[in-house]
Design a protein around this motif. Structure first.
Motif, PDB file in Angstrom:
ATOM      1  N   ARG A 130       0.832  -1.214   0.000  1.00  0.00           N
ATOM      2  CA  ARG A 130       0.000   0.000   0.000  1.00  0.00           C
ATOM      3  C   ARG A 130       0.859   1.253   0.000  1.00  0.00           C
ATOM      4  O   ARG A 130       0.617   2.188  -0.772  1.00  0.00           O
ATOM      5  N   ILE A 131       1.868   1.281   0.864  1.00  0.00           N
ATOM      6  CA  ILE A 131       2.738   2.452   0.964  1.00  0.00           C
ATOM      7  C   ILE A 131       3.507   2.679  -0.327  1.00  0.00           C
ATOM      8  O   ILE A 131       3.596   3.807  -0.836  1.00  0.00           O
ATOM      9  N   VAL A 132       4.066   1.620  -0.884  1.00  0.00           N
ATOM     10  CA  VAL A 132       4.860   1.767  -2.110  1.00  0.00           C
ATOM     11  C   VAL A 132       3.985   2.266  -3.252  1.00  0.00           C
ATOM     12  O   VAL A 132       4.365   3.195  -3.987  1.00  0.00           O
ATOM     13  N   ARG A 133       2.808   1.686  -3.420  1.00  0.00           N
ATOM     14  CA  ARG A 133       1.919   2.126  -4.506  1.00  0.00           C
ATOM     15  C   ARG A 133       1.495   3.588  -4.312  1.00  0.00           C
ATOM     16  O   ARG A 133       1.447   4.372  -5.267  1.00  0.00           O
ATOM     17  N   ALA A 134       1.196   3.956  -3.073  1.00  0.00           N
ATOM     18  CA  ALA A 134       0.742   5.320  -2.805  1.00  0.00           C
ATOM     19  C   ALA A 134       1.866   6.337  -3.051  1.00  0.00           C
ATOM     20  O   ALA A 134       1.615   7.415  -3.626  1.00  0.00           O
ATOM     21  N   GLU A 135       3.082   6.018  -2.611  1.00  0.00           N
ATOM     22  CA  GLU A 135       4.198   6.935  -2.838  1.00  0.00           C
ATOM     23  C   GLU A 135       4.489   7.074  -4.326  1.00  0.00           C
ATOM     24  O   GLU A 135       4.814   8.168  -4.807  1.00  0.00           O
ATOM     25  N   CYS A 136       4.378   5.983  -5.073  1.00  0.00           N
ATOM     26  CA  CYS A 136       4.592   6.053  -6.525  1.00  0.00           C
ATOM     27  C   CYS A 136       3.522   6.928  -7.184  1.00  0.00           C
ATOM     28  O   CYS A 136       3.828   7.742  -8.077  1.00  0.00           O
ATOM     29  N   ALA A 137       2.294   6.752  -6.737  1.00  0.00           N
ATOM     30  CA  ALA A 137       1.218   7.576  -7.295  1.00  0.00           C
ATOM     31  C   ALA A 137       1.435   9.046  -6.950  1.00  0.00           C
ATOM     32  O   ALA A 137       1.248   9.938  -7.796  1.00  0.00           O
ATOM     33  N   ALA A 138       1.848   9.317  -5.706  1.00  0.00           N
ATOM     34  CA  ALA A 138       2.070  10.703  -5.292  1.00  0.00           C
ATOM     35  C   ALA A 138       3.204  11.358  -6.068  1.00  0.00           C
ATOM     36  O   ALA A 138       3.180  12.569  -6.325  1.00  0.00           O
ATOM     37  N   ALA A 139       4.191  10.552  -6.468  1.00  0.00           N
ATOM     38  CA  ALA A 139       5.327  11.101  -7.215  1.00  0.00           C
ATOM     39  C   ALA A 139       5.056  11.202  -8.704  1.00  0.00           C
ATOM     40  O   ALA A 139       5.879  11.743  -9.450  1.00  0.00           O
ATOM     41  N   GLY A 140       3.929  10.674  -9.160  1.00  0.00           N
ATOM     42  CA  GLY A 140       3.627  10.687 -10.586  1.00  0.00           C
ATOM     43  C   GLY A 140       4.452   9.691 -11.361  1.00  0.00           C
ATOM     44  O   GLY A 140       4.813   9.937 -12.526  1.00  0.00           O
ATOM     45  N   ALA A 141       4.771   8.546 -10.757  1.00  0.00           N
ATOM     46  CA  ALA A 141       5.553   7.512 -11.435  1.00  0.00           C
ATOM     47  C   ALA A 141       4.848   7.072 -12.707  1.00  0.00           C
ATOM     48  O   ALA A 141       3.622   6.901 -12.726  1.00  0.00           O
ATOM     49  N   PRO A 142       5.592   6.876 -13.800  1.00  0.00           N
ATOM     50  CA  PRO A 142       4.965   6.536 -15.074  1.00  0.00           C
ATOM     51  C   PRO A 142       4.512   5.086 -15.178  1.00  0.00           C
ATOM     52  O   PRO A 142       3.814   4.737 -16.135  1.00  0.00           O
ATOM     53  N   ALA A 143       4.889   4.243 -14.230  1.00  0.00           N
ATOM     54  CA  ALA A 143       4.486   2.835 -14.269  1.00  0.00           C
ATOM     55  C   ALA A 143       4.311   2.332 -12.846  1.00  0.00           C
ATOM     56  O   ALA A 143       4.880   2.875 -11.887  1.00  0.00           O
ATOM     57  N   ASP A 144       3.509   1.297 -12.699  1.00  0.00           N
ATOM     58  CA  ASP A 144       3.279   0.709 -11.376  1.00  0.00           C
ATOM     59  C   ASP A 144       4.543   0.028 -10.854  1.00  0.00           C
ATOM     60  O   ASP A 144       5.347  -0.493 -11.639  1.00  0.00           O
ATOM     61  N   PRO A 145       4.715  -0.002  -9.526  1.00  0.00           N
ATOM     62  CA  PRO A 145       5.857  -0.718  -8.959  1.00  0.00           C
ATOM     63  C   PRO A 145       5.689  -2.223  -9.145  1.00  0.00           C
ATOM     64  O   PRO A 145       4.574  -2.727  -9.322  1.00  0.00           O
ATOM     65  N   GLN A 146       6.812  -2.913  -9.086  1.00  0.00           N
ATOM     66  CA  GLN A 146       6.797  -4.380  -9.219  1.00  0.00           C
ATOM     67  C   GLN A 146       7.313  -4.994  -7.929  1.00  0.00           C
ATOM     68  O   GLN A 146       8.294  -4.522  -7.328  1.00  0.00           O
ATOM     69  N   PHE A 147       6.669  -6.087  -7.495  1.00  0.00           N
ATOM     70  CA  PHE A 147       7.005  -6.759  -6.251  1.00  0.00           C
ATOM     71  C   PHE A 147       7.400  -8.209  -6.552  1.00  0.00           C
ATOM     72  O   PHE A 147       6.644  -8.933  -7.201  1.00  0.00           O
ATOM     73  N   HIS A 148       8.573  -8.591  -6.076  1.00  0.00           N
ATOM     74  CA  HIS A 148       9.031  -9.973  -6.264  1.00  0.00           C
ATOM     75  C   HIS A 148       9.446 -10.538  -4.915  1.00  0.00           C
ATOM     76  O   HIS A 148      10.404 -10.082  -4.303  1.00  0.00           O
ATOM     77  N   TYR A 149       8.696 -11.559  -4.437  1.00  0.00           N
ATOM     78  CA  TYR A 149       8.987 -12.199  -3.155  1.00  0.00           C
ATOM     79  C   TYR A 149       9.888 -13.413  -3.385  1.00  0.00           C
ATOM     80  O   TYR A 149       9.663 -14.193  -4.323  1.00  0.00           O
ATOM     81  N   TYR A 150      10.869 -13.579  -2.523  1.00  0.00           N
ATOM     82  CA  TYR A 150      11.801 -14.700  -2.661  1.00  0.00           C
ATOM     83  C   TYR A 150      12.352 -15.076  -1.289  1.00  0.00           C
ATOM     84  O   TYR A 150      12.129 -14.373  -0.295  1.00  0.00           O
ATOM     85  N   ASP A 151      13.111 -16.195  -1.230  1.00  0.00           N
ATOM     86  CA  ASP A 151      13.676 -16.685   0.041  1.00  0.00           C
ATOM     87  C   ASP A 151      12.632 -16.603   1.149  1.00  0.00           C
ATOM     88  O   ASP A 151      12.850 -16.020   2.221  1.00  0.00           O
ATOM     89  N   GLN A 152      11.488 -17.234   0.902  1.00  0.00           N
ATOM     90  CA  GLN A 152      10.385 -17.157   1.866  1.00  0.00           C
ATOM     91  C   GLN A 152      10.428 -18.357   2.809  1.00  0.00           C
ATOM     92  O   GLN A 152      10.400 -19.514   2.382  1.00  0.00           O
ATOM     93  N   TYR A 153      10.511 -18.058   4.100  1.00  0.00           N
ATOM     94  CA  TYR A 153      10.585 -19.082   5.135  1.00  0.00           C
ATOM     95  C   TYR A 153       9.267 -19.156   5.896  1.00  0.00           C
ATOM     96  O   TYR A 153       8.666 -18.118   6.212  1.00  0.00           O
ATOM     97  N   PRO A 154       8.837 -20.355   6.253  1.00  0.00           N
ATOM     98  CA  PRO A 154       7.607 -20.485   7.030  1.00  0.00           C
ATOM     99  C   PRO A 154       7.858 -20.171   8.507  1.00  0.00           C
ATOM    100  O   PRO A 154       8.994 -20.128   8.969  1.00  0.00           O
ATOM    101  N   LEU A 155       6.795 -19.966   9.241  1.00  0.00           N
ATOM    102  CA  LEU A 155       6.878 -19.875  10.691  1.00  0.00           C
ATOM    103  C   LEU A 155       7.209 -21.251  11.255  1.00  0.00           C
ATOM    104  O   LEU A 155       6.663 -22.265  10.806  1.00  0.00           O
TER     105      LEU A 155
END
Length: 416
Positions: free
Chosen positions: A280-305
């Motif tokens: 939410r924060i990343v998308r909102a900051e990008c929108a506020a800055a007038g970014a020309p494209a949406d941010p991309q999120f890549h999750y990796y090295d994910q460990y379980p509880l």
């Protein structure tokens, strides 16, 4: 607890194998291999298991499994991780790593040796137990790839379904002691790469750009409010920005930036809350800055509880106290690091427990504690100076695996 092998007999049996255990440990330490490339390590493990008369299976390339079938009774799965870290060793040990830039800095060499030792003891004392013992030597823990790869590679189809699963980890605490925790013991861990897009320009013409450096800086600062302002006080969560990369020259405004984040939580609902807040924060900051494209999120090295089953933890703790004595077994604190072990018992749908084994000379550790100097003077896991003392670390780790298994496999004992 009615084991068919007495504590004294077990101590003698393990002590008799100490030279072999030490040789194994030193071999693994001298010849570390990175995650999912533990080929020589797996070969040596197979050789040792074959010498015990056990058939082995390879799963996920460098994972090794052996099964001791010994009549009716419970089925116990015991797991050890076997991979090393991309780290230059600086211990000064005579058996230091011979591979530049690769080191067993997390104790997986001791884990592998101890599980081999426990497997040997159980294979040589079949009259002490009844049931099935599954020894799993897992690759790729350090990248969260190994347990997932073994499950995906057919582990569930190639071994009997266990009733309970066990694992342990050496830690920078007093050697000869065992730490136990019921409930959450290791955090869930997620790494995240975020790519944000701007519009590049000459450094002298910022008005023509959407500056991703400024945008990334705003994001980093705003992310600090998630734990301090959105997570309930007293609830554990960590959001760390470990890297921010953008641009290559002072007078060029780049067109993108990349952030690397690490997230740790003990509660899956909190994990979902934190991840949602980050996006939410990343998308909102990008929108506020007038970014020309949406941010991309890549999750990796994910460990379980890693959440220890209270019943299994109580059963194993009772066995530890009986064998090692009450002063050697203590209530440990949760650890904010993460593990992928629980993916295996979770895939089988069975309960598990995961304990810690001390690895520091007891006198040195007590002295550091008395002066409040543990964090300054005792190298922790993942340090280039991490060097467990061989005795009694190897003896304790091996005995702990045997004692925990016999809590379920002791003659006449059924699974809880």
């Amino acid at each position: 607890m009615p084991f068919s092998i007495s504590s004294a007999a077990l101590e003698t049996a393990v002590a008799d194998h100490l030279p072999w255990l030490r040789d194994l440990y030193r071999h693994f330490h001298r010849h570390p291999e990175l995650s999912m490339a533990e080929h020589a390590t797996a070969d040596r493990i197979e050789q040792e298991l074959t010498a015990l008369g056990l058939a082995t299976q390879r799963i996920a390339g460098t994972g090794v499994v052996a099964v001791i079938s010994n009549g009716e009774g419970a089925t116990v799965l015991a797991r050890a991780d076997i991979d090393a870290l991309p780290l230059q060793e600086d211990t000064g040990l005579e058996y230091a790593s011979q591979k530049p830039g690769v080191m067993h800095a997390c104790g997986h060499d001791a884990h592998a040796a101890a599980l081999l030792g426990a497997t040997r003891i159980l294979a040589e004392h079949r009259d002490a137990c009844s049931g099935t013992y599954i020894a799993v030597f897992q690759p790729g823990e350090e990248t969260a790839a190994g347990a997932r790869a073994m499950v995906g590679g057919g582990l569930l189809d190639q071994v009997p379904r266990p009733d309970v699963a066990l694992s342990q980890h050496v830690m920078p605490t007093a050697a000869g002691t065992i730490g136990k925790v019921a409930g959450p013991v290791l955090s869930a861990g997620d790494s995240l790469k975020i790519t944000i897009h701007g519009r590049g320009a000459h450094g002298s013409m910022p008005h023509t750009a959407v500056d991703p450096v400024v945008l990334a800086s705003s994001i980093v600062l705003r992310l600090q409010t998630i734990v301090s302002r959105e997570v309930e006080p007293g609830t554990f969560a960590v959001v760390t920005v470990g890297s921010l990369t953008a641009g290559a020259k002072a007078n060029i405004i780049p067109d993108s930036a990349e952030l690397l984040l690490n997230i740790r939580t003990y509660d899956l609902a909190v994990r979902e809350q934190v991840i949602a807040a980050i996006e939410r924060i990343v998308r909102a900051e990008c929108a506020a800055a007038g970014a020309p494209a949406d941010p991309q999120f890549h999750y990796y090295d994910q460990y379980p509880l890693t959440r220890n089953d209270p019943g299994v933890t109580d059963t194993v703790t009772e066995a530890f106290v009986e064998h090692f004595g009450p002063r050697a077994v203590y209530e440990a604190s949760r650890v904010t690091a993460s593990e992928d072990f629980s993916l295996i018992p979770d895939a089988f749908g069975v309960p598990y427990t995961y304990w810690t084994v001390g690895s520091v000379d007891p006198a040195r550790y007590r002295d550091a504690v008395s002066r409040g100097a543990v964090s300054r003077e005792i190298p922790a896991n993942h340090s280039p100076h991490f060097a467990p003392v061989e005795e009694p670390t190897l003896l304790t780790a091996t005995r702990a695996q045997v004692v925990a298994a016999l809590a379920y496999l002791g003659a006449g004992r059924e699974a809880d």
